[in-house]
Design a protein around this motif. Structure first.
Motif, PDB file in Angstrom:
ATOM      1  N   GLU A  16      28.872  15.446 -49.144  1.00 47.19           N
ATOM      2  CA  GLU A  16      29.649  16.448 -49.873  1.00 47.19           C
ATOM      3  C   GLU A  16      30.692  15.832 -50.806  1.00 47.19           C
ATOM      4  O   GLU A  16      30.941  16.346 -51.891  1.00 47.19           O
TER       5      GLU A  16
ATOM      6  N   PHE B 234      31.852  11.496 -47.189  1.00 47.38           N
ATOM      7  CA  PHE B 234      32.190  12.640 -46.338  1.00 47.38           C
ATOM      8  C   PHE B 234      31.034  13.621 -46.379  1.00 47.38           C
ATOM      9  O   PHE B 234      30.544  13.952 -47.470  1.00 47.38           O
ATOM     10  N   GLY B 235      30.602  14.075 -45.221  1.00 48.47           N
ATOM     11  CA  GLY B 235      29.479  15.000 -45.208  1.00 48.47           C
ATOM     12  C   GLY B 235      29.559  15.992 -44.072  1.00 48.47           C
ATOM     13  O   GLY B 235      30.569  16.097 -43.372  1.00 48.47           O
ATOM     14  N   SER B 236      28.478  16.721 -43.893  1.00 47.50           N
ATOM     15  CA  SER B 236      28.471  17.842 -42.951  1.00 47.50           C
ATOM     16  C   SER B 236      28.591  17.380 -41.499  1.00 47.50           C
ATOM     17  O   SER B 236      28.958  18.164 -40.628  1.00 47.50           O
TER      18      SER B 236
ATOM     19  N   GLY C 154      30.307  14.359 -40.652  1.00 44.05           N
ATOM     20  CA  GLY C 154      31.428  13.447 -40.458  1.00 44.05           C
ATOM     21  C   GLY C 154      31.753  12.613 -41.675  1.00 44.05           C
ATOM     22  O   GLY C 154      31.351  12.926 -42.803  1.00 44.05           O
TER      23      GLY C 154
ATOM     24  N   PHE D 100      33.990   8.626 -38.402  1.00 35.54           N
ATOM     25  CA  PHE D 100      34.644   9.839 -37.894  1.00 35.54           C
ATOM     26  C   PHE D 100      33.580  10.908 -37.672  1.00 35.54           C
ATOM     27  O   PHE D 100      32.915  11.300 -38.635  1.00 35.54           O
ATOM     28  N   ASP D 101      33.432  11.361 -36.448  1.00 39.01           N
ATOM     29  CA  ASP D 101      32.533  12.495 -36.253  1.00 39.01           C
ATOM     30  C   ASP D 101      33.141  13.456 -35.239  1.00 39.01           C
ATOM     31  O   ASP D 101      34.346  13.382 -34.981  1.00 39.01           O
ATOM     32  N   ASP D 102      32.347  14.345 -34.702  1.00 39.40           N
ATOM     33  CA  ASP D 102      32.942  15.359 -33.825  1.00 39.40           C
ATOM     34  C   ASP D 102      33.284  14.809 -32.443  1.00 39.40           C
ATOM     35  O   ASP D 102      33.889  15.506 -31.625  1.00 39.40           O
TER      36      ASP D 102
ATOM     37  N   ARG E 122      41.672  18.642 -45.500  1.00 36.33           N
ATOM     38  CA  ARG E 122      40.404  19.287 -45.144  1.00 36.33           C
ATOM     39  C   ARG E 122      40.548  20.083 -43.856  1.00 36.33           C
ATOM     40  O   ARG E 122      41.074  19.572 -42.869  1.00 36.33           O
TER      41      ARG E 122
ATOM     42  N   LEU F   4      29.081  24.060 -50.959  1.00 35.51           N
ATOM     43  CA  LEU F   4      28.156  23.196 -50.231  1.00 35.51           C
ATOM     44  C   LEU F   4      28.058  23.532 -48.746  1.00 35.51           C
ATOM     45  O   LEU F   4      27.183  23.056 -48.057  1.00 35.51           O
TER      46      LEU F   4
ATOM     47  N   THR G 290      34.468  23.253 -51.291  1.00 41.83           N
ATOM     48  CA  THR G 290      34.672  21.839 -51.552  1.00 41.83           C
ATOM     49  C   THR G 290      35.318  21.753 -52.935  1.00 41.83           C
ATOM     50  O   THR G 290      34.850  22.414 -53.865  1.00 41.83           O
TER      51      THR G 290
ATOM     52  N   ARG H  87      35.440  22.155 -44.194  1.00 37.48           N
ATOM     53  CA  ARG H  87      34.873  21.732 -42.905  1.00 37.48           C
ATOM     54  C   ARG H  87      34.839  20.219 -42.730  1.00 37.48           C
ATOM     55  O   ARG H  87      34.013  19.539 -43.328  1.00 37.48           O
TER      56      ARG H  87
ATOM     57  N   VAL I  87      34.221  17.930 -39.571  1.00 38.37           N
ATOM     58  CA  VAL I  87      33.840  18.095 -38.153  1.00 38.37           C
ATOM     59  C   VAL I  87      34.702  17.273 -37.205  1.00 38.37           C
ATOM     60  O   VAL I  87      34.717  17.513 -36.004  1.00 38.37           O
ATOM     61  N   TYR I  88      35.427  16.283 -37.735  1.00 38.28           N
ATOM     62  CA  TYR I  88      36.255  15.427 -36.884  1.00 38.28           C
ATOM     63  C   TYR I  88      37.676  15.968 -36.743  1.00 38.28           C
ATOM     64  O   TYR I  88      38.524  15.319 -36.124  1.00 38.28           O
TER      65      TYR I  88
END
Lengths: 334, 334, 334, 334
Positions: free
Chosen positions: A144, A243-245, A247, C262-264, D151, D198, D211, D231, D233-234
């Motif tokens: 993104e 940066f994406g959906s 993470g 970085f993720d969830d 974000r 997005l 975005t 969004r 996610v982290y």
């Protein structure tokens, strides 16, 4: 064993000479530089010959590879001659500032089936590659945003500035290419550029910038930000964030040591980061050469092509158009 | 609403007073201190009464909880009286330096069915708890090593040192308890202690230590290291590391801000960490009180018991024996 | 150009061969290994000769340097012969497990004025050096504590374990030397050792350890802690912490890349650290060789001497005595 | 003791209610919400009265402060009435989406000498403040670039989106204000905006963005970049970077704990960062209230004024103009 002609014995030429010398499949046979003394010094160091003329070295039967690390205005000429001589070509970025000359050269070299690789060294940095890979393999999900911070430790001298083609074409061109590298198939279609003169009087005198910011948009709607400065007192700042959906992944800066200091003023303080590109991209320059050697030996296509050089230049030119018109510019790759 | 008597209006008493005042289920009804002025100041601040005597406050019908934050030599006496009056008891660590008195008190209070919680606040720190949890839930696999670095920002004054019971009983006791907390069922069976006098002339004069290191071994063979100092110029250093067959988890230090500074001398430099326990363990002290209030209201058993206080003291005593004999000491919990 | 004989063509021999080959002042003239095939392979790779016997290679007129990277039991013999032949000597650690043999050898080699450097590579790591320098130049004030965490990624095989001399002599010896390196003039006078068998059944069967902790004390009262493990699943853990009156410096671990994810589930996650010593200490091994070459060429004294090897072994032996007696052991360097 | 009327008992209203309740100088006397049930629940929790009408509560003699945390379309009306009643006013951002109404209100309230503070809470965050201070006190030298990454953890629901005034006015408005806060006297004069769809189908259906990226330029030539996403996610990603002639300072993200995890996949992995604004800006919301209480009691001017709210809205409007025209827009503050 591939025999290399090295064009250019300046700062970056010296570094390439050493890497060529140390590579098990490479032999540095000729060094050429307009400054004969520089050429001689470098040739002596690595047991090479000094080329009396560029033509002689390029066309020598012995020569397998023409490695161009001379001043940008010489690039197109050397590329053309090397292609005509059927040699494999490596050319430092940017290949040329004038898109017309690039187009003409592209047309010409297509007649000769020689590999041409452009020196976008950052594509070979392990950390940047990892970030690219995370995008490719879905680790960060749908891409993104991309944010690139790319800052030099100090402004170059006036002599360099005069022939460097302007901040966007000389410096940001790396970041334009890195953006394209990360995006892969998805093409950048729109560019906005902002420039400022805040640091260097010499830049100002030349009408050049020393501080700049960019936004670009891809076909799929991905937004890309680049920021550049000619002076980061803490060293050569090179960060890439994707940066994406699913993470985010950041290729962060690198200190010379892994030491952390704690005193009564601050904690977890690291050393300054690498001073400049030769230190920071040491691994990348070596792996870039290695990848090039492999494609030459195996008669494969380079992963970084002359067209990549052209496309990065087109983005730089679009950025200048945006800066001058105050508009977002649609990129025309034709 | 639980009515609290607070014994002790010193530094830590003040902090507890505020937490009690702000807790929705607590009412600070009495403050007692040998220094009447301190007691009065604190009582006024939180609309409490000054207790003319400890006994009066403890035995008052109104009182539900006796919260002991006075000097260590008073603890056993207050605990005993509070138990005899049937009040719930919270007592700051260490409960007492003399194991004989502790044993006697333990015998006495068993006659009264009152909850007694000891103030091992670090057990309630979110980060330390997470490390403990990682051991419990198998996230780090089988536990093999524990390393605790625990350093004060500056040595206490002579007055405090004189009555503090020695470095191992006053300071390391927290780390002994934290080790026990992390190990859970697995008991510490062996202790070695080293002490040094490197910082504080006053410590030296009193024959006390200001620098110390410990190794302990558990029944299952887990090795535990603790290091302590009375002076870390960068702040109150509180790190806990657990290491096991599946990895490692570190509860690292915490800065006041999340700011990172980059200049020509250093990069990624953070602020000094929290100065001392009141700042560092703010969350822990609040959650400790909250946990205590819950067990009182719900008539449950405290998670940190009088026995835990006794066991930590036994480890401190074993450490002194090791220091004096130059031997590894088997711990006797009887 | 110095002509090297390399004794030993195993894992570490291979690495040294490459470094010798790439060093501008070095020529790898002979390779010797009891396994002729290994020797031949390595010699072929770097255009060297295979030595038919150790003696031949060592005594050859051509030979300037005997570089010993063979199995530990061969070290003393090779050192003695090389000294008798008047060659400069580099010997991998540990020089030998039996202190009597070391003493005898020391006596013998004193008759020959040849430089002997022991392979304590960590002394040449840029980050560890920086920590040592911070102690030297007063940046951390008066040294009070040293904490070394040193953990291998996985246990060695049974064959290696059988001849490795035990965990303290094979592994901790590096940390004993590093402690001595940091302390400088201030001598270690007391040692306590704890060992556990938690990881490797093969270690257990051999009566060896896989988990260990140490405390040492210096003349000046500095306390040193070392912890070791034969298995850290996150890679080769190598941390050195020095703590003093003006602050702390940590030589922390190093990831292969500077990428943060970085993720969830987690944030700021880096790659695993270097797998093992060859990757982690790449820079150190190269600089170690370079320093050795310089002292040979300039006829200087090595910074890491045979005596350093002996002293580290004495500490390892004292550690074993402590483990066996359960006592703190006074170190006798005589 | 200041008597507060709280307008709005939604998510943010609840948080404010608690802060007002806990503040030693504040009394929550009335709660008003169009949803009577929400108002009643909140009022009961903090021993307040439910206001039968907004007017009644605002005009009550008892009322000192009108604290507006209701839906944005109600803000201007409540501000006006509160001003006419001579009450001190705190109003959540954004004050209103329609610049005409803001201008009219501004004209009206100037007739009444009441303090009005706008809820740009991020100005009170300790880390962001430190970055601002570093700019003010010259610690980073002359300011050259500002980079704000802001974000949200997840997109809001359709109901909220419908009345939120669009991404730039609802979300970026905080970043516009933060940019103004950091720049101080130096005014933002130019804005470029890029938006993308997005993430959220609901955003797309409403023609809103999820975005976005921005570049702004100040009078002095400072370049500012903002990037926003609905969004991450982290967690709630909130980073502010200031870059100048003497270095850089970053207000980085904050994890809930200081735990770092090491396993066979990753190292130094921290917990996810704070989920959203209520957790992340807990300290900021409390200090914001405290600052407001002080200016009311001491009859001072607020540090964040109604004009600040208006100026941030003007930047958001300019951003929309840029997005629609594809041009860089000169900002007109008149």
């Amino acid at each position: 064993m591939l025999n290399f002609v090295l064009m250019g014995a300046g700062r970056i030429g010296k570094m390439h000479a050493q890497n060529i010398f140390l590579h098990p499949n490479c032999n540095l046979s000729f060094v050429y530089d307009v400054n004969q003394e520089s050429a001689t010094d470098l040739a002596n160091k690595y047991n090479s010959k000094v080329a009396s003329s560029a033509e002689e070295a390029i066309s020598s039967k012995e020569t397998d590879v023409v490695f161009i690390a001379s001043a940008t205005p010489t690039h197109i000429n050397f590329i053309t001659k090397a292609a005509q001589s059927g040699k494999a070509i490596f050319c430092e970025k940017p290949s040329e500032f004038d898109i017309e000359k690039v187009n003409q050269c592209l047309k010409e070299v297509k007649n000769y089936d020689v590999p041409i690789q452009i020196g976008f060294n950052r594509r070979f940095d392990n950390s940047h590659r990892k970030v690219k890979l995370a995008k490719e393999n879905g680790e960060i999900g749908e891409l993104e945003m991309v944010i690139i911070s790319s800052r030099d430790p100090e402004p170059p001298g006036l002599d360099y500035l005069k022939v460097a083609g302007g901040f966007f074409r000389d410096t940001t061109i790396h970041d334009f290419d890195l953006s394209r590298f990360i995006l892969g198939e998805d093409q950048i279609v729109e560019v906005t550029a902002y420039g400022s003169q805040l640091i260097s009087q010499e830049c100002k005198d030349l009408g050049d910038h020393d501080t700049a910011m960019f936004i670009m948009k891809s076909q799929k709607g991905v937004l890309i930000h680049i920021n550049n400065s000619r002076r980061a007192v803490y060293g050569y700042d090179q960060r890439v964030e994707v940066f994406g959906s699913k993470g985010m992944m950041i290729s962060n800066n690198q200190s010379v040591t892994s030491v952390e200091k704690f005193d009564d003023k601050s904690t977890y303080a690291k050393d300054p980061i690498h001073f400049f590109f030769i230190e920071r991209y040491d691994q990348a320059y070596k792996d870039q050469l290695d990848a090039f050697v492999k494609i030459v030996i195996n008669k494969e296509k380079p992963s970084v092509t002359f067209e990549d050089g052209r496309n990065a230049l087109i983005l730089a030119n679009a950025a200048y158009e945006s800066f001058e018109t105050g508009k977002s510019v649609r990129v025309d790759y034709k």
